[in-house]
Design a protein around this motif. Structure first.
Motif, PDB file in Angstrom:
ATOM      1  N   PHE A  38       0.837  -1.199   0.000  1.00 27.06           N
ATOM      2  CA  PHE A  38       0.000   0.000   0.000  1.00 27.06           C
ATOM      3  C   PHE A  38       0.873   1.251   0.000  1.00 27.06           C
ATOM      4  N   GLU A  39       1.927   1.233   0.819  1.00 21.01           N
ATOM      5  CA  GLU A  39       2.856   2.364   0.837  1.00 21.01           C
ATOM      6  C   GLU A  39       3.543   2.536  -0.516  1.00 21.01           C
ATOM      7  N   ALA A  40       3.928   1.426  -1.126  1.00 22.63           N
ATOM      8  CA  ALA A  40       4.613   1.488  -2.424  1.00 22.63           C
ATOM      9  C   ALA A  40       3.720   2.090  -3.500  1.00 22.63           C
ATOM     10  N   SER A  41       2.399   1.940  -3.358  1.00 29.23           N
ATOM     11  CA  SER A  41       1.480   2.481  -4.369  1.00 29.23           C
ATOM     12  C   SER A  41       1.584   3.998  -4.479  1.00 29.23           C
ATOM     13  N   LEU A  42       2.030   4.668  -3.423  1.00 30.36           N
ATOM     14  CA  LEU A  42       2.172   6.125  -3.473  1.00 30.36           C
ATOM     15  C   LEU A  42       3.255   6.553  -4.460  1.00 30.36           C
ATOM     16  N   LYS A  43       4.159   5.640  -4.787  1.00 33.17           N
ATOM     17  CA  LYS A  43       5.233   5.946  -5.724  1.00 33.17           C
ATOM     18  C   LYS A  43       4.791   5.887  -7.182  1.00 33.17           C
ATOM     19  N   LEU A  44       3.519   5.617  -7.408  1.00 28.32           N
ATOM     20  CA  LEU A  44       3.028   5.482  -8.782  1.00 28.32           C
ATOM     21  C   LEU A  44       2.609   6.816  -9.407  1.00 28.32           C
ATOM     22  N   HIS A  87     -10.413   5.894 -10.994  1.00 23.08           N
ATOM     23  CA  HIS A  87      -9.383   5.474 -10.043  1.00 23.08           C
ATOM     24  C   HIS A  87     -10.012   5.111  -8.706  1.00 23.08           C
ATOM     25  N   ASP A  88      -9.409   4.138  -8.054  1.00 25.97           N
ATOM     26  CA  ASP A  88      -9.830   3.804  -6.705  1.00 25.97           C
ATOM     27  C   ASP A  88      -9.727   5.052  -5.833  1.00 25.97           C
ATOM     28  N   ASN A  89     -10.669   5.219  -4.898  1.00 30.59           N
ATOM     29  CA  ASN A  89     -10.604   6.425  -4.068  1.00 30.59           C
ATOM     30  C   ASN A  89      -9.402   6.422  -3.121  1.00 30.59           C
ATOM     31  N   LEU A  90      -8.704   5.277  -3.013  1.00 28.55           N
ATOM     32  CA  LEU A  90      -7.459   5.236  -2.254  1.00 28.55           C
ATOM     33  C   LEU A  90      -6.244   5.550  -3.129  1.00 28.55           C
ATOM     34  N   MET A  91      -6.515   5.971  -4.376  1.00 28.61           N
ATOM     35  CA  MET A  91      -5.439   6.379  -5.291  1.00 28.61           C
ATOM     36  C   MET A  91      -5.601   7.845  -5.702  1.00 28.61           C
ATOM     37  N   ASN A  92      -6.344   8.623  -4.920  1.00 28.69           N
ATOM     38  CA  ASN A  92      -6.528  10.048  -5.227  1.00 28.69           C
ATOM     39  C   ASN A  92      -5.197  10.764  -5.405  1.00 28.69           C
ATOM     40  N   TYR A  93      -4.263  10.496  -4.497  1.00 28.98           N
ATOM     41  CA  TYR A  93      -2.952  11.146  -4.565  1.00 28.98           C
ATOM     42  C   TYR A  93      -2.238  10.798  -5.861  1.00 28.98           C
ATOM     43  N   VAL A  94      -2.306   9.549  -6.264  1.00 30.48           N
ATOM     44  CA  VAL A  94      -1.561   9.067  -7.423  1.00 30.48           C
ATOM     45  C   VAL A  94      -2.064   9.698  -8.719  1.00 30.48           C
ATOM     46  N   CYS A 112     -11.121  -0.650  13.577  1.00 28.05           N
ATOM     47  CA  CYS A 112     -11.231  -1.389  12.303  1.00 28.05           C
ATOM     48  C   CYS A 112      -9.935  -1.359  11.504  1.00 28.05           C
ATOM     49  N   PHE A 113      -9.119  -0.329  11.735  1.00 24.88           N
ATOM     50  CA  PHE A 113      -7.911  -0.116  10.938  1.00 24.88           C
ATOM     51  C   PHE A 113      -6.731   0.171  11.863  1.00 24.88           C
ATOM     52  N   ILE A 114      -5.523   0.008  11.338  1.00 21.91           N
ATOM     53  CA  ILE A 114      -4.338   0.445  12.060  1.00 21.91           C
ATOM     54  C   ILE A 114      -4.173   1.952  11.845  1.00 21.91           C
ATOM     55  N   PRO A 115      -3.474   2.675  12.741  1.00 24.12           N
ATOM     56  CA  PRO A 115      -3.359   4.139  12.625  1.00 24.12           C
ATOM     57  C   PRO A 115      -2.797   4.602  11.284  1.00 24.12           C
ATOM     58  N   GLU A 116      -1.872   3.840  10.719  1.00 24.91           N
ATOM     59  CA  GLU A 116      -1.293   4.239   9.430  1.00 24.91           C
ATOM     60  C   GLU A 116      -2.364   4.363   8.348  1.00 24.91           C
ATOM     61  N   ASN A 168      -4.379   7.638   8.636  1.00 26.77           N
ATOM     62  CA  ASN A 168      -3.580   8.725   8.064  1.00 26.77           C
ATOM     63  C   ASN A 168      -3.578   8.658   6.540  1.00 26.77           C
ATOM     64  N   PHE A 169      -3.527   7.441   6.012  1.00 33.52           N
ATOM     65  CA  PHE A 169      -3.563   7.226   4.567  1.00 33.52           C
ATOM     66  C   PHE A 169      -4.887   7.747   3.999  1.00 33.52           C
ATOM     67  N   PHE A 170      -6.006   7.425   4.670  1.00 39.62           N
ATOM     68  CA  PHE A 170      -7.318   7.914   4.242  1.00 39.62           C
ATOM     69  C   PHE A 170      -7.336   9.442   4.215  1.00 39.62           C
ATOM     70  N   PHE A 171      -6.825  10.043   5.273  1.00 41.95           N
ATOM     71  CA  PHE A 171      -6.856  11.505   5.372  1.00 41.95           C
ATOM     72  C   PHE A 171      -6.050  12.138   4.238  1.00 41.95           C
ATOM     73  N   MET A 172      -4.881  11.583   3.938  1.00 42.77           N
ATOM     74  CA  MET A 172      -4.063  12.121   2.854  1.00 42.77           C
ATOM     75  C   MET A 172      -4.813  12.037   1.524  1.00 42.77           C
ATOM     76  N   GLN A 173      -5.467  10.901   1.262  1.00 37.06           N
ATOM     77  CA  GLN A 173      -6.208  10.750   0.000  1.00 37.06           C
ATOM     78  C   GLN A 173      -7.347  11.763  -0.090  1.00 37.06           C
ATOM     79  N   SER A 174      -7.974  12.047   1.043  1.00 37.98           N
ATOM     80  CA  SER A 174      -9.124  12.969   1.039  1.00 37.98           C
ATOM     81  C   SER A 174      -8.722  14.382   0.662  1.00 37.98           C
TER      82      SER A 174
END
Length: 481
Positions: free
Chosen positions: A105-111, A143-150, A201-205, A208-214
């Motif tokens: 998941f972290e590596a996906s930010l490099k796309l 795009h997946d909503n978890l790929m907003n940044y990409v 439901c989720f780990i803290p990381e 934070n990932f959700f917030f960045m995408q938003s």
């Protein structure tokens, strides 16, 4: 499935091209590939962009599904991705969230950069060789909503429009939106304290990932939801009201509920023989409970033992898909053989079947012998089960699954609980498992939830079969306008 609405547009489809950018987890990869197939069937060029590992994974699993067409005509782009760790799942971890997938998941930010390059390539206007004139070509980015940044650079491409795709239930998205914004939760069927929260439901990381995408949500032109109004109409409306109340969001942003993205009726030409389906052919109608916990669930040896005993003690027919959780790179891992109680499979011959292969879930749920589904309540599984009119025994593990389980049991009332979310840290005993199976498969309560599931399944199928009400057609017509 009719597609009259888009036929005229698709006749000149080279003027419109679609690019899919999925998030690197199986359920996300699969849904965008299903959508790719449907858009390609309308005649439009479709490109699917992910890392080499995840392109290969998406194609492999898609082609193993006996009720889906192949991926011919879709162009796959294997994006360069930095190496990421692919550790095994941890069945004894105190946190059930799929932490072992976090490196990918972290590596996906490099796309971002390779996606930006692909955007420029696909959006460049082709020359009409017959007239030597340059045509304007629209690029539709889904795009997946978890790929907003990409995909944020799509906003700087003049002839491109981006649309986010939400793989989760709208109910879950609405709950999390309320939590993020601090707005009240106006769902009368549930007490606010019963709603799962981000921190359990989720780990803290991930939060934070959700917030960045938003932070990049405002760049999209609209939102696609993997749901349909027959299932989640009220929550689509509530979410729209919540979103449009935010002054930072363009009130013109559109939304479409485009599911289901899989065939809702069988096609004999698409069916292929599979040992699980052949075994189901020999069972009475509505007599088998299908047991499967998706691609991201791992269980301890003790929990597998309790589940096996619960199935045996229930004296109900069962089909159990027993697999370990995926690793980040499914092609670079030794397969783990999960151990069952000694003599279990021998004792269960004729009553139950255990399969360790990738099973054709749609074909299983569609089979007339299947009368229930014990599930982790991933949204793909929930929607497939509902569409086939199969009620659920809910056993959520992490992520959106606890919200989905509540939707199934307390709101739609098409399922029974194996465990509630408050019991998530406890070993689920064979007695509790036996009790839930008997409730679903051999009780008046089970009959009632099955009836409701069958009625909802009919409504979902009707929404797809009516060409003018299926919102997927409405979206394609709008995007290719």
């Amino acid at each position: 499935m009719a597609n009259n609405i888009t036929s005229k547009i698709a006749a000149d489809s080279d003027d419109v091209v679609f690019l899919m950018v999925p998030f690197p987890a199986q359920s996300h990869l699969n849904q965008l590939l299903r959508l790719s197939r449907l858009i390609r069937s309308r005649g439009f060029p479709v490109h699917y962009a992910a890392s080499a590992v995840h392109c290969r994974q998406a194609k492999l699993r898609h082609e193993h599904d006996t009720l889906l067409l192949n991926t011919s005509g879709i162009t796959f782009h294997e994006l360069p991705t930095p190496p990421f760790n692919s550790p095994p799942p941890e069945p004894y971890s105190s946190v059930k969230f799929l932490q072992h997938l976090w490196p990918s998941f972290e590596a996906s930010l490099k796309l971002r950069e390779p996606v930006a390059a692909l955007l420029r390539e696909l959006s460049s206007s082709p020359v009409d060789t017959a007239t030597t004139r340059t045509r304007t070509r629209r690029l539709v980015v889904i795009h997946d909503n978890l790929m907003n940044y990409v995909v944020q650079d799509a906003a700087s491409v003049p002839n491109a429009e981006s649309y986010s795709f939400n793989c989760s239930s709208t109910f879950c998205t609405f709950c999390i939106t309320c939590q993020f914004t601090g707005k009240p939760f106006p769902v009368v069927e549930l007490e606010p304290q019963a709603i799962p929260t981000l921190d359990n439901c989720f780990i803290p990381e991930v939060a934070n990932f959700f917030f960045m995408q938003s932070q990049f949500d405002h760049l999209k032109h609209g939102t696609l939801f993997s749901t349909c109004r027959a299932v989640e109409g009220p929550y689509l409306d509530l979410l729209a009201q919540t979103t449009h109340a935010d002054a930072s969001v363009d009130k013109k942003t559109k939304q479409w509920a485009i599911a289901p993205l899989f065939p809702v009726t069988a096609n004999d030409e698409e069916d292929k023989a599979h040992p699980t389906l052949e075994w189901l052919d020999k069972q009475p109608p509505n007599s088998v409970i299908y047991v499967s916990f998706g691609s991201t669930t791992t269980m301890s040896h003790e929990q597998i033992h309790e589940l096996a005993l619960g199935l045996e003690e229930s004296k109900q027919r069962f089909l159990w898909g027993l697999r370990d959780a995926d690793r980040a790179d499914i092609f670079n891992a030794e397969s783990t053989i999960l151990q069952l109680p000694e003599g279990f499979e021998e004792r269960m011959k004729g009553v139950g079947k255990v399969t360790r292969d990738w099973a054709p879930q749609l074909g299983i749920l569609r089979h007339p012998s299947v009368g229930g589904f014990m599930s982790h309540c991933g949204w793909n599984s929930c929607l497939e089960s509902l569409t086939m009119g199969v009620p659920l025994a809910t056993w959520p593990m992490h992520s959106d699954q606890p919200h989905n389980a509540l939707l199934m049991t307390h709101i739609l009332k098409v399922g029974v609980q194996v465990i509630g979310w408050g019991e998530r840290d406890e070993l689920v005993t064979s007695h509790a498992i036996k009790k839930s199976i008997e409730s679903l498969m051999a009780s008046s309560e089970g009959h009632e939830v099955r009836t409701r599931a069958e009625e909802l399944g009919k409504a979902i199928k009707q929404s797809v079969e009516d060409d003018h009400t299926w919102e997927l057609n409405s979206f394609i017509a709008y995007a290719a306008r």
